[in-house]
Scaffold this motif. Structure first.
Motif, mmCIF file in Angstrom:
data_model
loop_
_atom_site.group_PDB
_atom_site.id
_atom_site.type_symbol
_atom_site.label_atom_id
_atom_site.label_comp_id
_atom_site.label_asym_id
_atom_site.label_seq_id
_atom_site.Cartn_x
_atom_site.Cartn_y
_atom_site.Cartn_z
ATOM 1 N N TRP A 38 0.836 -1.208 0.000
ATOM 2 C CA TRP A 38 0.000 0.000 0.000
ATOM 3 C C TRP A 38 0.871 1.259 0.000
ATOM 4 N N VAL A 39 2.007 1.195 0.655
ATOM 5 C CA VAL A 39 2.945 2.316 0.625
ATOM 6 C C VAL A 39 3.598 2.407 -0.755
ATOM 7 N N PHE A 40 3.995 1.258 -1.301
ATOM 8 C CA PHE A 40 4.609 1.241 -2.627
ATOM 9 C C PHE A 40 3.622 1.745 -3.684
ATOM 10 N N TRP B 280 2.442 8.596 -6.863
ATOM 11 C CA TRP B 280 3.191 9.856 -6.819
ATOM 12 C C TRP B 280 3.956 10.083 -8.117
ATOM 13 N N CYS B 281 4.498 9.010 -8.689
ATOM 14 C CA CYS B 281 5.228 9.138 -9.963
ATOM 15 C C CYS B 281 4.320 9.685 -11.063
ATOM 16 N N ALA C 280 11.544 9.621 -11.525
ATOM 17 C CA ALA C 280 10.172 9.160 -11.285
ATOM 18 C C ALA C 280 9.378 9.103 -12.584
ATOM 19 N N VAL C 281 9.657 10.020 -13.507
ATOM 20 C CA VAL C 281 8.986 9.991 -14.805
ATOM 21 C C VAL C 281 9.356 8.726 -15.557
ATOM 22 N N TRP C 282 10.631 8.341 -15.507
ATOM 23 C CA TRP C 282 11.057 7.109 -16.177
ATOM 24 C C TRP C 282 10.432 5.886 -15.527
ATOM 25 N N ILE C 283 10.265 5.911 -14.221
ATOM 26 C CA ILE C 283 9.578 4.806 -13.545
ATOM 27 C C ILE C 283 8.142 4.704 -14.039
ATOM 28 N N CYS D 185 3.802 2.053 -17.264
ATOM 29 C CA CYS D 185 2.835 2.096 -18.369
ATOM 30 C C CYS D 185 3.108 0.985 -19.377
ATOM 31 N N ILE D 186 4.372 0.782 -19.716
ATOM 32 C CA ILE D 186 4.730 -0.274 -20.665
ATOM 33 C C ILE D 186 4.353 -1.644 -20.103
#
Length: 542
Positions: free
Chosen positions: A94-96, A102-103, A457-460, A465-466
């Motif tokens: 739930w934290v993850f 957030w990303c 974070a954007v790359w994460i 999405c992929i």
């Protein structure tokens, strides 16, 4: 030069004086001297909406938190614990999940603060991907019109209201209540906009209060060593050793639980769709979205804690979607639990329908304003805020597919399949905005950015999405799907809708103009009442 109207839309907005503007003797600029611009680059200028800035910080917060906290928190914790095997790993997920959310949130924050206008992803995709011309607008319009419906929470509302009052749940009665809720919300938002905002604010606070009540109940049980009405207090499942017992760390198994948790945080970008109506939009957006994420994460953890201190772990694992029912039954007794829980879920579902309808109607209005809702002489109506100062046209565009999805498919497999199709193409939009943000950082450094997302974070987010786009094409163990046909059918249909949008764009805006010797241009005019009208016109090639 001959021209004929292809599509037409209207929008009242502040008009910027052109170089030829003149001033009257009383110091006011005459309306005829203005020439508005609807170019996509104007998205960087906050425009004043026809509807006015009616959303305060509190209203904006409810618009987000009521979208994020749906009925899932009442149902998913049991299945998540069964997948993870332990209480500790479930809480960690739930934290993850909040980190994953957030990303995505910071991407919406950078876009929203940079382009503070209503429309959300529509504005961001049009601004980022201006070439091929009109392609991004067409993709957004097709997805919004064909898949922009609200059905699941309407159905949930009908089911739990009937259950709470002891009425037999039949398909007819459930759908009648669902359609009644949808119709009532559409009328309220279309005819009584400010009243609708007050109602959705009230439902949102009630929903947050109910979740907080459940969380505090768990804390009360621990602090005062309260014995459950039914059953006994669980043993050491919250001790450090019991917390991690039987944890399942396999990625293949955990990925399913991660997706469920991630969906529970969906909706943090809801405010981006209505920024024209928000007071101090940039400052409000920068604080509301993080506050909603923090609230949701905290409440989710506390509610899970309440479940675990009241319901034994083995019962939690076998509870399926009834974990909240077990909680209420053990703490308050069978009769109280059977009434309060269903009503709590019904209120949560109704609040979600209200905020989703509110925002998607604005997105539909923006699509019409930009000229991509071809309804002939009725286009101006769907673009305006007539007749009651609310986007009635946008609400109607949202109401029709929602009504059909609720009324036509039978309960069960087909209905669940339609809901899967609804969500899948959205992953492509999320991927496009994430990649687009990286691209704009390099190519458009001239843009003002009141908020900047953390690039790792954007790359994460891109990787997530992929993974979500690819996931349906990995076969389940038995090689079949729950709906009785090819397991990736919903993904194939979702991709098919995107292909259809691309083909429509190519035929209508590329092939036919080339074939008949004309080009598509945007033309902006001002009506007598000051409304600016954007038209996509056919201009003959010289």
């Amino acid at each position: 030069m001959a021209s004929s109207t292809l599509l037409e839309t209207s929008a009242t907005e502040p008009l910027l004086p052109s170089s030829s503007s003149s001033t009257s003797y009383n110091g006011e600029v005459e309306a005829q001297s203005f020439k508005p611009s609807r170019h996509v680059e104007d998205a960087i200028i906050p425009e004043t909406a026809v509807l006015g800035r009616n959303l305060s910080w509190a209203s904006a917060y409810i618009l987000v938190i009521s979208r994020v906290i749906g009925s899932g928190i009442f149902a998913t914790p049991g299945s998540i614990v069964k997948t993870t095997g332990s209480v500790g790993l479930a809480l960690l997920l739930w934290v993850f999940g909040a980190f994953i959310a957030w990303c995505g949130m910071i991407i919406s924050l950078e876009y929203g603060c940079m382009l503070p206008r209503s429309g959300g992803d529509k504005v961001y995709l049009e601004f980022t991907y201006q070439y091929p011309r009109f392609l991004a607008s067409t993709l957004v319009a097709v997805q919004a019109i064909l898949l922009g419906f609200t059905a699941s929470n309407c159905i949930i509302f009908g089911e739990y209201v009937l259950f709470a009052f002891g009425v037999e749940v039949t398909e007819v009665s459930q759908k009648t209540l669902a359609l009644g809720l949808l119709t009532a919300i559409t009328i309220v938002h279309g005819c009584f906009m400010k009243t609708g905002i007050r109602i959705q604010n009230a439902l949102g606070w009630i929903k947050v209060g109910l979740i907080l009540f459940m969380a505090l109940t768990g804390i009360y049980v621990v602090l005062f060593n309260v014995k459950p009405v039914k059953g006994s207090t669980p043993g050491s499942q919250l001790s450090w050793d019991g917390l991690w017992k039987d944890s399942n760390w396999g990625w293949g198994t955990l990925s399913t639980a991660i997706f469920k948790v991630s969906y529970s945080y969906a909706g943090l970008h809801n405010l981006n769709n209505v920024l024209n109506e928000v007071k101090n939009p940039v400052r409000t957006l920068k604080t509301v979205a993080p506050a909603a994420l923090f609230t949701a994460c905290l409440l989710y953890l506390l509610v899970n804690f309440a479940f675990f201190v009241v319901v034994p772990l083995e019962e939690v694992k076998e509870s399926g979607e009834l974990i909240a029912a077990l909680f209420f039954e053990r703490v308050f007794g069978e009769q109280f639990g059977k009434t309060i829980l269903p009503l709590a879920i019904a209120v949560s579902a109704a609040g979600n329908v209200m905020v989703v309808t509110f925002t998607l109607a604005r997105v539909n209005q923006e699509i019409a304003r930009q000229g991509f809702l071809p309804l002939g002489k009725y286009t101006n109506f769907f673009s305006s805020s007539k007749p009651f100062g609310a986007p009635m046209g946008g609400l109607i565009v949202h109401y029709i597919p929602s009504f059909l999805v609720i009324a036509i498919p039978p309960r069960g497999d087909v209905y669940n399949f339609i809901l899967d199709v609804e969500g899948y193409p959205g992953q492509f939009a999320a991927l496009a905005t994430s990649i687009g943000l990286i691209w704009l950082r390099r190519k458009r450094s001239d843009l003002g950015r009141p908020f900047k997302a953390w690039v790792p974070a954007v790359w994460i987010r891109i990787a997530i999405c992929i993974a979500l786009i690819a996931a349906p094409f990995f076969p389940p163990k038995d090689g079949s799907a729950d709906v009785g046909f090819f397991y990736a059918t919903y993904a194939v249909v979702g991709i098919g809708l995107i292909v259809f949008a691309v083909l429509y764009w190519y035929v209508a805006l590329v092939a036919l103009p080339n074939w008949h010797g004309y080009r598509i241009e945007e033309d902006v005019e001002i009506l007598s009442d000051g409304t600016s009208v954007t038209k996509l016109v056919r201009v003959k090639n010289e």
